[in-house]
Write a protein that holds these residues in place. Structure first.
Motif, PDB file in Angstrom:
ATOM      1  N   GLY A 122     -25.473  97.984  56.510  1.00  0.00           N
ATOM      2  CA  GLY A 122     -24.099  98.474  56.389  1.00  0.00           C
ATOM      3  C   GLY A 122     -23.308  97.637  55.418  1.00  0.00           C
ATOM      4  O   GLY A 122     -23.755  96.583  54.955  1.00  0.00           O
ATOM      5  N   ASP A 123     -22.108  98.117  55.112  1.00  0.00           N
ATOM      6  CA  ASP A 123     -21.301  97.515  54.053  1.00  0.00           C
ATOM      7  C   ASP A 123     -20.406  96.363  54.503  1.00  0.00           C
ATOM      8  O   ASP A 123     -19.796  95.708  53.659  1.00  0.00           O
ATOM      9  CB  ASP A 123     -20.335  98.562  53.485  1.00  0.00           C
ATOM     10  CG  ASP A 123     -21.036  99.574  52.620  1.00  0.00           C
ATOM     11  OD1 ASP A 123     -22.182  99.325  52.232  1.00  0.00           O
ATOM     12  OD2 ASP A 123     -20.423 100.612  52.348  1.00  0.00           O
ATOM     13  N   ALA A 124     -20.240  96.173  55.803  1.00  0.00           N
ATOM     14  CA  ALA A 124     -19.275  95.166  56.248  1.00  0.00           C
ATOM     15  C   ALA A 124     -19.638  93.803  55.658  1.00  0.00           C
ATOM     16  O   ALA A 124     -20.828  93.463  55.549  1.00  0.00           O
ATOM     17  CB  ALA A 124     -19.237  95.088  57.767  1.00  0.00           C
ATOM     18  N   SER A 182     -16.356  86.831  68.623  1.00  0.00           N
ATOM     19  CA  SER A 182     -17.360  87.076  67.582  1.00  0.00           C
ATOM     20  C   SER A 182     -18.682  87.402  68.266  1.00  0.00           C
ATOM     21  O   SER A 182     -19.002  86.865  69.339  1.00  0.00           O
ATOM     22  CB  SER A 182     -17.520  85.806  66.728  1.00  0.00           C
ATOM     23  OG  SER A 182     -18.784  85.815  66.090  1.00  0.00           O
ATOM     24  N   SER A 183     -19.465  88.235  67.605  1.00  0.00           N
ATOM     25  CA  SER A 183     -20.774  88.606  68.172  1.00  0.00           C
ATOM     26  C   SER A 183     -21.747  87.421  68.148  1.00  0.00           C
ATOM     27  O   SER A 183     -22.824  87.490  68.722  1.00  0.00           O
ATOM     28  CB  SER A 183     -21.365  89.781  67.388  1.00  0.00           C
ATOM     29  OG  SER A 183     -21.422  89.431  66.018  1.00  0.00           O
ATOM     30  N   ASP A 212     -25.144  95.505  69.910  1.00  0.00           N
ATOM     31  CA  ASP A 212     -25.468  96.599  69.000  1.00  0.00           C
ATOM     32  C   ASP A 212     -26.268  97.700  69.665  1.00  0.00           C
ATOM     33  O   ASP A 212     -26.433  98.773  69.100  1.00  0.00           O
ATOM     34  CB  ASP A 212     -26.238  96.068  67.784  1.00  0.00           C
ATOM     35  CG  ASP A 212     -25.306  95.369  66.810  1.00  0.00           C
ATOM     36  OD1 ASP A 212     -24.201  95.887  66.579  1.00  0.00           O
ATOM     37  OD2 ASP A 212     -25.677  94.304  66.299  1.00  0.00           O
ATOM     38  N   LEU A 213     -26.767  97.427  70.869  1.00  0.00           N
ATOM     39  CA  LEU A 213     -27.539  98.467  71.546  1.00  0.00           C
ATOM     40  C   LEU A 213     -26.621  99.523  72.133  1.00  0.00           C
ATOM     41  O   LEU A 213     -26.916 100.707  72.128  1.00  0.00           O
ATOM     42  CB  LEU A 213     -28.391  97.854  72.652  1.00  0.00           C
ATOM     43  CG  LEU A 213     -29.793  97.464  72.244  1.00  0.00           C
ATOM     44  CD1 LEU A 213     -30.530  96.860  73.403  1.00  0.00           C
ATOM     45  CD2 LEU A 213     -30.562  98.662  71.692  1.00  0.00           C
ATOM     46  N   ASN A 264     -17.988  98.459  66.520  1.00  0.00           N
ATOM     47  CA  ASN A 264     -18.076  97.353  65.565  1.00  0.00           C
ATOM     48  C   ASN A 264     -19.389  97.361  64.796  1.00  0.00           C
ATOM     49  O   ASN A 264     -19.535  96.665  63.807  1.00  0.00           O
ATOM     50  CB  ASN A 264     -17.952  96.004  66.291  1.00  0.00           C
ATOM     51  CG  ASN A 264     -16.514  95.724  66.632  1.00  0.00           C
ATOM     52  OD1 ASN A 264     -15.621  96.080  65.884  1.00  0.00           O
ATOM     53  ND2 ASN A 264     -16.292  95.109  67.782  1.00  0.00           N
ATOM     54  N   SER A 265     -20.373  98.104  65.300  1.00  0.00           N
ATOM     55  CA  SER A 265     -21.650  98.170  64.580  1.00  0.00           C
ATOM     56  C   SER A 265     -21.573  99.154  63.423  1.00  0.00           C
ATOM     57  O   SER A 265     -22.539  99.296  62.677  1.00  0.00           O
ATOM     58  CB  SER A 265     -22.797  98.629  65.487  1.00  0.00           C
ATOM     59  OG  SER A 265     -22.659  98.155  66.778  1.00  0.00           O
TER      60      SER A 265
END
Ligand code: IFM
Length: 762
Positions: A335-337, A630-631, A661-662, A667-668
């Motif tokens: 992804g672009d983040a 934060s993750s 993320d599951l 946010n993913s």
């Protein structure tokens, strides 16, 4: 469904998503993304739904974000401020289907079923859909897609579909959508095209072939345009059409190198194999990776087993041992983040996995830091320091790429200080160099590259830790891992890591002098490192302030932390947004609320700095003050709690990290948070199993949750591979290959020899 297009019949290995929602599609595309460290592809569906977007609470977002990335393909888009960003390459999986002149955008009809599956064991994305189009025509289709782990230049799509009607005029187009977006064309031939970036002088080439078969017989395509194939025919109800498309990609970093022949050669190679051969080679490569890296937990909840496989899947998909010029961005290639930028995430959260199961990948990632040393030296010099200060956000050259300001949700300008102040990155890189060298014994790397990184980062810290009137050396104006508190003095994480870094710099010189005296002398001369400067390093090691209170064993997170307003986070336990959004930025900065593991991360990295009861005391103090904004945070808390034997707390944090993320967390959307996935793996293998690769002897100190019947994995250590199984109070270790060795299991040293399984009661 034909056999190749069927997923592994084991739910532990297959993630399934049914349906399509404009709200979660972006997150699904990240979560099911494919990658091989060179190419990354989001799991967007191959048939357009048209320009679907959601306007929600005042902002507009694309529901689907079809993107294919090539590692290292950075350019400077027209952003303000300008920062390098990954440029997407063609979305080569796109097809267009027209039935009796009606384009099927999959918007106006009805989905009878729509399922996507990520088969992690085989590294493939599978889709299956049934769609009722205009005039009641039903389209049934399935798709297999991969980016090859056996040959990183290669991608494959196999699409099969049928209609339930006779006599429909069908047009199928396979194209390379968005090809060359933001790039200039260099070559547009029938089967191969090349583009160059506008500013960074990189080029990328893509070559492709596509074949459509009806009942096994190829149909002739129209080729009116580069990398586009159009077929027309009249439908026969139930007739299965099969499209296979191969794509190959090559990147070059200088305009003198033409990537087109490289992509064409790769295409010829994969065409010779045929799509089944490409698929078979890819599956074999994944199987070999899983043999080395699978983590099997018996007795754990399904989510934890699934989460660790999901972590290993994405970690394996993100790295490329063949390319030392790239590293892994905060969202991998999914992804672009964060524009594809590389943070400390790679060295601290990902490297331990690669060091333990795939050291060749770890080495390439560290060589990226070696090749970007000039950028780090330039940053240090520009800020008035010596040595190497790595970029907080790094792209391809190593220059600092953190945006200096961004526009906030209310249109206000927010200054981003991390690029100037989050300097612990330099010690984090040094830490990773040391860990890799200790675990692998890779002397070539140490002498050629690692020692220089250690020396230049040590040199930076010695110049950064300034002696003051109190006789101590301080590191002022920094941001630690807790980014809620900016511009602080003497952040314990930064200072203790800096001290450790300088000490390892001194030790690296000793190692070099003892093993390669000539090379040591040459290196010191090249770096102009004199005895007085080394004496200053020793002084810095002695005098850097750490914030440690020897009476309590507690580290103050930074000077003045204890004086901030205490905040009872349990009162905000039900919040759905980060704490700084709830209480505001200013109050957050005035409060004892920690964004993510900071002192707790230090316990994880340098356990020797927390002797006796100090680790527990610091964990007990900081854990309730952490808001996990934060993750990166939960996994490292799980790791520390597991090592401390706080099993329930560790499991709670592990579940938290596993869910990130599951679950379809929005946010993913900008890509999976790969550091959090590294944290999941670390919590299990370095935490619960207590694996330690950095000592003179391979160490294991298991503290499994009682409900886990067993935990099994493999680890590489100094040219050996060891299979480990912990079941209840028994540890089994088997030397899979390599010379006999010793292993310390729960404090007792045992000998491991080939062919025999060592069994130890703990
Ligand atoms: O590196 C992290 C940082 O620690 C917290 N914010 C996100 C960054 C990228 O993951």
């Amino acid at each position: 469904m034909m056999q190749a297009l069927e997923s592994t019949h084991d739910s532990d290995w297959v993630l399934t998503h049914e349906g399509y929602s404009v709200l979660t599609e972006n997150a699904v595309e990240s979560r099911f993304a494919l990658g091989n460290g060179f190419m990354g592809m989001r799991a967007s569906r191959p048939v357009s739904r048209g320009p679907t977007w959601v306007s929600w609470q005042g902002f507009v977002r694309w529901a689907s974000w079809p993107r294919c990335y090539v590692a290292g393909l950075f350019d400077r888009p027209n952003t303000v401020p300008p920062v390098p960003a990954l440029v997407p390459v063609a979305d080569w999986s796109r097809v267009r289907l027209v039935l009796d002149d009606n384009s099927q955008l999959m918007m106006d009809g009805e989905f009878l079923s729509s399922v996507r599956q990520l088969d992690m064991r085989r590294g493939i994305l599978l889709s299956d859909l049934s769609y009722r189009a205009h005039a009641g025509i039903t389209i049934n289709g399935d798709e297999l897609r991969l980016v090859s782990l056996a040959d990183r230049a290669v991608g494959l799509q196999v699409l099969r579909f049928s209609l339930d009607r006779n006599g429909i005029d069908v047009m199928l187009e396979a194209n390379f959508a968005m090809a060359g977006m933001g790039m200039e064309p260099l070559q547009l031939d029938r089967d191969v095209c090349a583009w160059r970036t506008e500013g960074s002088h990189k080029a990328v080439a893509m070559a492709g072939s596509a074949t459509l078969r009806a009942d096994g017989h190829p149909l002739a395509p129209e080729r009116s345009f580069s990398l586009r194939w159009i077929w027309r025919w009249r439908s026969v109800a139930g007739q299965v059409l099969e499209l296979d498309r191969l794509v190959t990609v090559a990147r070059s970093d200088g305009l003198a190198d033409d990537p087109a022949p490289v992509a064409s050669d790769a295409l010829a190679r994969s065409r010779a194999l045929g799509w089944r051969g490409v698929l078979a080679a890819h599956e074999t490569a994944w199987q070999q990776h899983w043999d080395a890296s699978d983590v099997i937990i018996e007795g754990a909840d399904d989510e934890i087993q699934e989460a660790v496989r999901f972590a290993v899947y994405h970690l394996t998909s993100a790295a490329n041992p063949e390319d030392e010029s790239v590293s892994i961005g905060a969202r991998g290639l999914t992804g672009d983040a964060y524009f594809g930028h590389v943070f400390w995430d790679t060295e601290i959260y990902l490297l331990p996995f690669y060091v333990a199961v795939w050291p060749e990948a770890a080495r390439a990632l560290l060589m990226y830091r070696y090749h970007t040393l000039p950028g780090a030296r330039a940053k240090a010099a520009a800020m008035g320091y010596r040595g190497a200060l790595y970029a907080w956000e790094s792209a391809d050259t190593g220059e600092e790429t953190t945006p200096e300001r961004v526009v906030g949700p209310g249109g206000e300008t927010i200054d981003i200080l991390t690029g100037r102040m989050e300097q612990h990155i330099s010690a984090d890189v040094a830490y990773a160099v040391w860990q890799y060298w200790r675990a692998t014994g890779d002397e070539g790397f140490f002498a050629d590259a690692g020692a220089e990184i250690l020396l230049e980062t040590a040199r930076f810290w010695a110049s950064r830790a300034v002696p003051e009137a109190d006789g101590k050396r301080h590191i002022r104006h920094v941001i630690g891992p807790d980014e809620y508190h900016e511009d602080v003095d003497d952040n314990a994480f930064t200072n203790v890591m800096a001290r450790w870094n300088i000490a390892r710099g001194l030790e690296a010189i000793e190692v070099m002098r003892a093993r390669w005296p000539d090379r040591a002398a040459a290196l010191l001369e090249r770096l102009a490192l004199s005895e007085p400067e080394l004496a200053d390093w020793r002084d810095a090691v002695e005098h850097i302030v750490t914030g440690l209170d020897p009476t309590t064993g507690l580290y103050e997170q930074f000077a003045g932390f204890y004086k901030l307003e205490p905040l009872d986070l349990s009162l905000y336990a039900d919040r759905k947004v980060p704490i700084d959004v709830v209480i505001g930025r200013e109050r957050t900065q005035r409060s004892q609320v920690v964004k993510q593991a900071d002192v707790v991360a230090l316990i994880a990295l340098l356990p020797d700095e927390f002797p006796g009861a100090a680790a527990k005391a610091n964990f007990r103090y900081y854990e309730p003050r952490c808001a996990h904004g934060s993750s990166l945070s939960a996994g490292i808390h799980a790791l520390v709690a597991a090592r401390l034997g706080e099993t329930e707390i560790a499991l709670r944090y592990l579940r938290h990290a596993a869910a990130a993320d599951l679950e379809l967390d929005l946010n993913s959307a900008g890509g999976i948070r790969i550091a959090g996935l590294g944290g999941v793996w670390q919590a299990i293998v370095l935490g619960f199993a207590g694996l330690d690769l950095t000592g003179d002897i391979l160490g294991l100190d298991p503290k499994l949750p009682p409900q886990w019947r067993s935990l099994s994995f493999r680890a590489r250590w100094k040219d050996r591979s060891v299979a480990i199984r912990i079941a209840g109070r028994t540890v089994e270790a088997r030397l899979v290959n390599g010379q006999p060795m010793e292993m310390r299991i729960a404090g007792a040293t045992r000998k491991l020899t080939a062919g025999a399984t060592l069994q130890v009661s703990i």
